[in-house]
Design an enzyme around this catalytic site. Structure first.
Site, short mmCIF file in Angstrom:
data_model
loop_
_atom_site.label_atom_id
_atom_site.label_comp_id
_atom_site.label_asym_id
_atom_site.label_seq_id
_atom_site.Cartn_x
_atom_site.Cartn_y
_atom_site.Cartn_z
N VAL A 58 -45.25 45.31 -38.80
CA VAL A 58 -44.04 45.10 -39.63
C VAL A 58 -42.93 45.62 -38.64
O VAL A 58 -43.14 46.26 -37.66
CB VAL A 58 -44.23 45.70 -40.84
CG1 VAL A 58 -45.14 45.26 -41.77
CG2 VAL A 58 -44.51 47.48 -40.55
N CYS A 59 -41.66 45.21 -39.08
CA CYS A 59 -40.57 45.60 -38.60
C CYS A 59 -40.67 47.34 -38.54
O CYS A 59 -41.00 47.82 -39.68
CB CYS A 59 -39.24 45.45 -39.46
SG CYS A 59 -39.25 43.31 -39.17
N PRO A 60 -39.85 48.04 -37.51
CA PRO A 60 -39.41 47.74 -36.56
C PRO A 60 -40.54 47.26 -35.24
O PRO A 60 -40.19 47.02 -34.10
CB PRO A 60 -38.51 48.58 -36.04
CG PRO A 60 -39.25 50.01 -36.40
CD PRO A 60 -40.00 49.56 -37.92
N PHE A 61 -41.85 47.55 -35.76
CA PHE A 61 -42.81 47.37 -34.43
C PHE A 61 -43.00 45.88 -34.23
O PHE A 61 -43.37 45.74 -33.03
CB PHE A 61 -43.99 47.67 -35.01
CG PHE A 61 -44.07 49.21 -35.51
CD1 PHE A 61 -44.11 50.32 -34.58
CD2 PHE A 61 -44.08 49.51 -36.89
CE1 PHE A 61 -43.96 51.63 -34.99
CE2 PHE A 61 -44.06 50.90 -37.33
CZ PHE A 61 -43.96 51.84 -36.43
#
Length: 88
Positions: free
Chosen positions: A25-28
């Site tokens: 998921v964001c920010p990953f």
């Protein structure tokens, strides 16, 4: 907006590297993409496969801010997208 012809062309572009970050998921999603691009040479193409819908918008915007070129964003499954990025 990406046209149908550009989508068809994206299937013909061969990526130098593929980064499958489904499940992230964001920010990953952006962090993983950025780290992978740092390992690559200028002009090489990275195909990123994601399934986190907000990343479909965020990853292309972020890599463009880094100076890379987004060649295509294409929905390839019910909840999966492929993003082609050319490293600066």
């Amino acid at each position: 907006m990406i046209t149908m012809s550009r989508r068809a062309e994206s299937r013909q572009i061969e990526a130098n590297e593929v980064l499958d970050i489904r499940g992230e998921v964001c920010p990953f999603t952006f962090i993983e993409t950025k780290l992978k691009l740092e390992e690559m040479k200028s002009g090489e193409i990275l195909r990123v496969i994601i399934d986190h819908e907000p990343a479909v918008r965020d990853v292309p915007r972020s890599v463009e801010q880094e100076g890379h070129e987004v060649l295509s964003v294409e929905k390839v499954g019910e909840k999966e997208w492929s993003i082609l990025i050319k490293k600066k």
